[in-house]
Scaffold this motif. Structure first.
Motif, mmCIF file in Angstrom:
data_model
loop_
_atom_site.group_PDB
_atom_site.id
_atom_site.type_symbol
_atom_site.label_atom_id
_atom_site.label_comp_id
_atom_site.label_asym_id
_atom_site.label_seq_id
_atom_site.Cartn_x
_atom_site.Cartn_y
_atom_site.Cartn_z
ATOM 1 N N ALA A 8 0.647 -1.291 0.029
ATOM 2 C CA ALA A 8 0.082 0.045 0.039
ATOM 3 C C ALA A 8 1.020 1.229 -0.009
ATOM 4 C CB ALA A 8 -0.900 0.067 1.281
ATOM 5 N N ARG A 9 1.966 1.281 0.728
ATOM 6 C CA ARG A 9 2.831 2.349 0.807
ATOM 7 C C ARG A 9 3.453 2.539 -0.292
ATOM 8 N NH1 ARG A 9 5.905 2.556 6.510
ATOM 9 N NH2 ARG A 9 6.596 4.520 5.753
ATOM 10 N N LEU A 10 3.931 1.378 -1.047
ATOM 11 C CA LEU A 10 4.640 1.552 -2.354
ATOM 12 C C LEU A 10 3.936 2.161 -3.644
ATOM 13 C CD1 LEU A 10 7.026 -1.614 -2.091
ATOM 14 C CD2 LEU A 10 7.673 0.706 -2.057
ATOM 15 N N VAL A 11 2.442 1.562 -3.468
ATOM 16 C CA VAL A 11 1.621 2.303 -4.379
ATOM 17 C C VAL A 11 1.535 3.652 -4.136
ATOM 18 C CG1 VAL A 11 -0.819 2.110 -4.979
ATOM 19 C CG2 VAL A 11 0.475 0.159 -4.585
ATOM 20 N N ALA A 12 1.374 4.196 -3.039
ATOM 21 C CA ALA A 12 1.351 5.676 -2.644
ATOM 22 C C ALA A 12 2.478 6.241 -3.191
ATOM 23 C CB ALA A 12 1.060 5.903 -1.189
ATOM 24 N N ALA A 46 -1.446 14.556 -3.823
ATOM 25 C CA ALA A 46 0.129 14.317 -3.502
ATOM 26 C C ALA A 46 0.644 14.369 -2.070
ATOM 27 C CB ALA A 46 1.061 15.420 -4.286
ATOM 28 N N VAL A 47 -0.186 15.410 -1.212
ATOM 29 C CA VAL A 47 0.294 15.438 -0.144
ATOM 30 C C VAL A 47 -0.487 14.394 0.799
ATOM 31 C CG1 VAL A 47 -0.567 16.798 2.006
ATOM 32 C CG2 VAL A 47 0.256 17.881 -0.001
ATOM 33 N N ALA A 48 -1.617 13.773 0.302
ATOM 34 C CA ALA A 48 -2.377 12.659 1.139
ATOM 35 C C ALA A 48 -1.382 11.397 0.840
ATOM 36 C CB ALA A 48 -3.600 12.441 0.765
ATOM 37 N N ALA A 106 5.358 7.838 3.152
ATOM 38 C CA ALA A 106 6.401 8.098 4.080
ATOM 39 C C ALA A 106 6.122 7.834 5.602
ATOM 40 C CB ALA A 106 6.760 9.606 3.816
ATOM 41 N N PHE A 107 4.872 8.025 6.173
ATOM 42 C CA PHE A 107 4.633 7.782 7.252
ATOM 43 C C PHE A 107 3.499 6.957 7.677
ATOM 44 C CE2 PHE A 107 5.805 12.281 6.585
ATOM 45 C CZ PHE A 107 7.162 12.055 7.189
ATOM 46 N N ALA A 108 3.148 6.132 6.832
ATOM 47 C CA ALA A 108 1.760 5.065 6.820
ATOM 48 C C ALA A 108 0.725 5.657 7.680
ATOM 49 C CB ALA A 108 2.332 3.942 7.753
ATOM 50 N N VAL A 109 0.393 6.920 7.273
ATOM 51 C CA VAL A 109 -0.828 7.639 7.662
ATOM 52 C C VAL A 109 -1.815 7.630 6.215
ATOM 53 C CG1 VAL A 109 -1.653 10.009 8.331
ATOM 54 C CG2 VAL A 109 0.428 9.211 9.190
ATOM 55 N N CYS A 110 -2.691 6.895 6.426
ATOM 56 C CA CYS A 110 -3.656 6.661 5.591
ATOM 57 C C CYS A 110 -5.093 7.629 5.781
ATOM 58 C CB CYS A 110 -4.229 5.353 5.421
ATOM 59 S SG CYS A 110 -5.584 4.998 4.078
ATOM 60 N N LEU A 111 -5.104 8.713 5.195
ATOM 61 C CA LEU A 111 -6.245 9.695 5.394
ATOM 62 C C LEU A 111 -7.365 9.037 5.284
ATOM 63 C CD1 LEU A 111 -4.879 13.133 4.240
ATOM 64 C CD2 LEU A 111 -4.905 12.013 6.737
ATOM 65 N N ASN A 150 -5.479 -0.467 11.857
ATOM 66 C CA ASN A 150 -3.938 0.060 11.884
ATOM 67 C C ASN A 150 -3.264 -1.402 11.464
ATOM 68 O OD1 ASN A 150 -4.234 2.565 12.411
ATOM 69 N ND2 ASN A 150 -4.304 2.177 14.680
ATOM 70 N N ASP A 151 -3.342 -2.435 12.236
ATOM 71 C CA ASP A 151 -2.473 -3.693 12.073
ATOM 72 C C ASP A 151 -3.435 -4.758 12.414
ATOM 73 O OD1 ASP A 151 -0.534 -5.426 11.569
ATOM 74 O OD2 ASP A 151 0.881 -4.581 12.752
ATOM 75 N N ILE A 152 -3.647 -5.815 11.517
ATOM 76 C CA ILE A 152 -4.214 -6.948 11.961
ATOM 77 C C ILE A 152 -3.297 -8.188 11.833
ATOM 78 C CG2 ILE A 152 -6.675 -6.131 11.557
ATOM 79 C CD1 ILE A 152 -6.327 -7.773 8.816
#
Length: 226
Positions: A50-54, A160-162, A168-173, A188-190
């Motif tokens: 998910a973070r790499l796609v972002a 781009a900000v989201a 970078a921070f794993a913050v999924c708005l 958050n994490d299962i």
């Protein structure tokens, strides 16, 4: 003999019609199942992917902001549409990430930290986040078509900000919005819950009683004792 021949011919024709109808039904079922599988979203989702796609979205957004060309919005919008519909299956970016980038990144992380494990997060919040991204990119495309490029630039800038926060921070708005609207106890994490479920399943298998017939057969039983 003539009657027998006619009867045999009728049976052959009937046998040809029946398989055709059965094949048609089976084909419909297979196509339906295939479409359901194709248009499904992974649950859970590997957070590394998910973070790499972002991160890929950030790169595409920066390219648009730098070039300010309408055609950059096409792969950006299509990517979100494909991921909302079918996860990474129909998304070129999703395929590159899941097949190449994620394994490479996680292999490197495991070399540095042998106890590293992939974080697994629920799929529905991530799909909702992709839907928000689709809304942003579609709005930017429409604004560009209607002759308002400045609106499109602002919208993609916000996207781009989201995406940067996610990468970078794993913050999924979008996940935060999903949790606020529908609630999500473990957004958050299962990973821990999945590992516990796997351990419990293994314990249930190990505790399954052996059938009596097999339990009575031991090293000292059988024909050799006779």
């Amino acid at each position: 003999m003539l009657l027998g021949a006619e009867h045999w011919r009728a049976c052959v024709l009937a046998s040809r019609r029946i398989p055709t109808s059965l094949i048609g039904n089976v084909t419909d079922i297979v196509v339906s199942v295939h479409l359901r599988t194709l248009l499904s979203f992974p649950d859970p989702v590997n957070e590394t992917s998910a973070r790499l796609v972002a991160a890929g979205v950030v790169v595409q957004a920066i390219v648009f902001l730098a070039l300010r060309e309408w055609w950059v919005l096409v792969p950006l919008t299509f990517g979100f549409l494909a991921r909302v519909a079918a996860g990474p299956t129909l998304s070129p970016l999703g395929q590159i990430v899941t097949r190449v980038a994620t394994p490479a990144v996680e292999t490197g992380l495991r070399r540095r930290n042998p106890v590293f494990h992939s974080r697994q997060v629920p799929g529905p919040p991530k799909r909702f986040a992709q839907a928000i991204g689709l809304a942003f990119t579609a709005s930017a495309s429409i604004a560009w078509i209607l002759g308002a490029p400045s609106v499109a630039i602002v919208v993609i800038g916000l996207l781009a900000v989201a995406a940067t926060l996610e990468a970078a921070f794993a913050v999924c708005l979008g996940c935060i919005a999903y949790s606020a609207i529908w609630g999500c106890a473990d957004c958050n994490d299962i990973s821990d819950r999945l590992r516990r479920a796997l351990v419990e399943a293994r314990e249930e298998v190990s505790e399954t009683p052996v059938p009596v017939g097999r339990a009575e057969l031991g090293p000292g039983s059988g024909a050799e004792d006779d």
